[in-house]
Motif scaffolding. Structure first.
Motif: not given
Length: 496
Positions: A358-366, A465-475, A477-480
């Motif tokens: 069983s695989a978890p259902t991915p969360r949508g962008p809402r 390492e500082a504790g952020f759950a994710m590192h998202v580089p700019k730019p 997209a809003p949906d991403a």
């Protein structure tokens, strides 16, 4: 005969010649016979140096004392002294001349090196100036289109077709700027040896399809017929992001140099235990003189046209393909006959792992009901994030500094924290440390996302390492970004 033996033979021959002349001119050179032997010593010294000259002096002394006249201790001592002094002076003169010649050669060598270094510096200076000029061109060109169409969009006088075209142009040029920055960062990693390749089992057909799909609008803008043929190749071991960049760079290069209503074909096939990705265009072609340098760094668009880019894309392609253990080649019949680029990758597939039951259902962008604290000091970026996330259902709180963010956090804790790293009063790492300290008593741990213009591998490692759950580089997209926020948010994080 070796050089050493030849030197001693010359010394013996010189003394023998002096002896013959002394016998022949004995009646003429009364009292001056020793001059002939001194000349023999000088000849021996000039040819072989000090040791053969001393041998010549000894032989001359023996001959003059035993053969040519009655022995005389005083005359022998004077001759020996003069011979030794002559040998010493002549040897020193030879050494001085050799040192002078060596210094002259060293000076000439230093002069050549200095001239070569100056030429290299001038070449590097010109290359830097040309690179900066080209970089300015590549930045200003899409920015000009962005500014022009944004001006028209703000005016509101565009019909539906022109508005659609304007938005497509804005999106295309924004992607071009993002790709330019990504190429520069990748080049920096390549030069410093910090580019990482994460191999995993991937489907090359899916990667080629994704790259083609992302560039269909660019091809359509030039009315280019974009064809794709995918053979069944099976999976390969590759870095999916890097492999997609290889295909993207090859395909975008082909579209750039294909004229209006031209054709570009992408083919994926299997050949001799390898996977071949081939991109063929009907564009300008490449001259035979430039073809061997097609993948050189800083050859603008591989030399196909002046001022046609920074010349990084194909160089990056070669490096990425070689890091995968493959090869890349270019073919062209010459100017005006199009070009073909082919990347060949080894087929080193491994059996696919069994899928979990069983695989978890991915969360949508809402993001309905999520309370998000956005910390961003740039006004335009801040407004874009607020409007985009609220449009996706989130409740957005805004802060412009670390102190402002801490006060907002203590007043109404958010479900997710999205923070820039560089802030006016401190940085995102300090902010997260203060947030964690404030949460220590309650035991809560708010998910935090680093949204930053620092995209390097070491920047990502530091953020995690500082504790952020994710590192998202700019730019991004809003949906991403919404998908990342939904992924880190807890299942119960929603407003009633």
């Amino acid at each position: 005969m070796s050089v050493g033996l030849r030197s001693y033979a010359v010394a013996v021959a010189a003394v023998a010649g002096a002896t013959v002349l002394a016998f022949a001119l004995r009646g003429v050179l009364v009292g001056a016979v020793d001059l002939l032997f001194l000349a023999a010593v000088v000849i021996a010294c000039g040819y072989g140096g000090r040791p053969p000259a001393l041998l010549a002096a000894v032989l001359a002394l023996i001959v003059s004392e035993t053969v040519l006249g009655p022995p005389s201790v005083a005359r022998a001592a004077v001759f020996a002294g003069i011979a030794v002094l002559t040998v010493s002076l002549y040897s020193r003169a030879l050494e001085t001349r050799e040192q002078a010649e060596a210094l002259a050669r060293a000076r000439e060598d230093l002069l050549r090196r200095e001239q070569a270094a100056r030429a290299d510096a001038e070449t590097a200076g010109r290359a830097k100036d040309e690179f900066l000029s080209t970089l300015s061109h590549e930045l200003r060109t899409p920015l000009n289109a962005l500014m022009g169409w944004v001006w028209w969009l703000r005016r509101g006088g565009l019909d539906a077709d022109r508005q659609t075209r304007a938005l497509e142009t804005v999106e295309r040029n924004t992607n071009a700027l993002a790709q330019l920055i990504e190429d520069l960062l990748i080049l920096s990693r390549i030069v410093t040896g910090r580019l990482r390749i994460s191999l995993q089992e991937v489907d090359p057909a899916a990667i080629v399809t994704a790259a083609v799909t992302s560039l269909r609008s660019a091809a359509a803008a030039k009315s280019i017929d974009l064809g794709i043929v995918l053979d069944e190749t099976g999976p390969i071991m590759a870095d999916p992001d890097r492999l997609q960049q290889v295909v993207w760079n090859l395909l975008s290069n082909a579209i750039k140099f294909t004229p209006q209503k031209g054709r570009v074909d992408v083919t994926l096939r299997r050949a001799d235990g390898h996977v071949v990705i081939e991109v063929r265009d009907s564009g300008q072609g490449i001259s035979p003189a430039l073809l061997p340098h097609i993948f050189d760094r800083f050859r603008p668009a591989a030399g196909r046209r002046a001022s046609a880019g920074l010349g990084l894309g194909l160089s990056i392609v070669r490096h990425l393909v070689e890091r995968h253990g493959g090869t890349v080649r270019a073919e062209s019949a010459g100017d005006g006959h199009g070009a073909t680029f082919a990347a060949t990758l080894p087929l080193r597939a491994q059996p696919a792992a069994d899928a979990p039951e069983s695989a978890p259902t991915p969360r949508g962008p809402r993001l309905d009901g999520l309370r998000i604290l956005v910390v961003e000091d740039d006004a335009d970026a801040r407004l874009l994030l607020k409007d985009s996330l609220e449009a996706l259902g989130a409740v957005v709180q805004i802060a412009t500094s670390v102190q402002d963010a801490v006060e907002t956090f203590e007043r109404e804790p958010p479900h997710v924290l999205v923070s820039d790293i560089r802030l006016p009063d401190d940085d995102g790492y300090t902010l997260l440390a203060r947030v964690r300290a404030a949460e220590a008593a309650s035991g809560r741990r708010t998910p935090a996302i680093a949204l930053t213009a620092y995209p390097r591998v070491e920047d990502r490692a530091r953020a995690l390492e500082a504790g952020f759950a994710m590192h998202v580089p700019k730019p991004v997209a809003p949906d991403a970004l919404a998908a990342v926020i939904a992924a880190v948010a807890g299942p119960g994080d929603a407003l009633p």
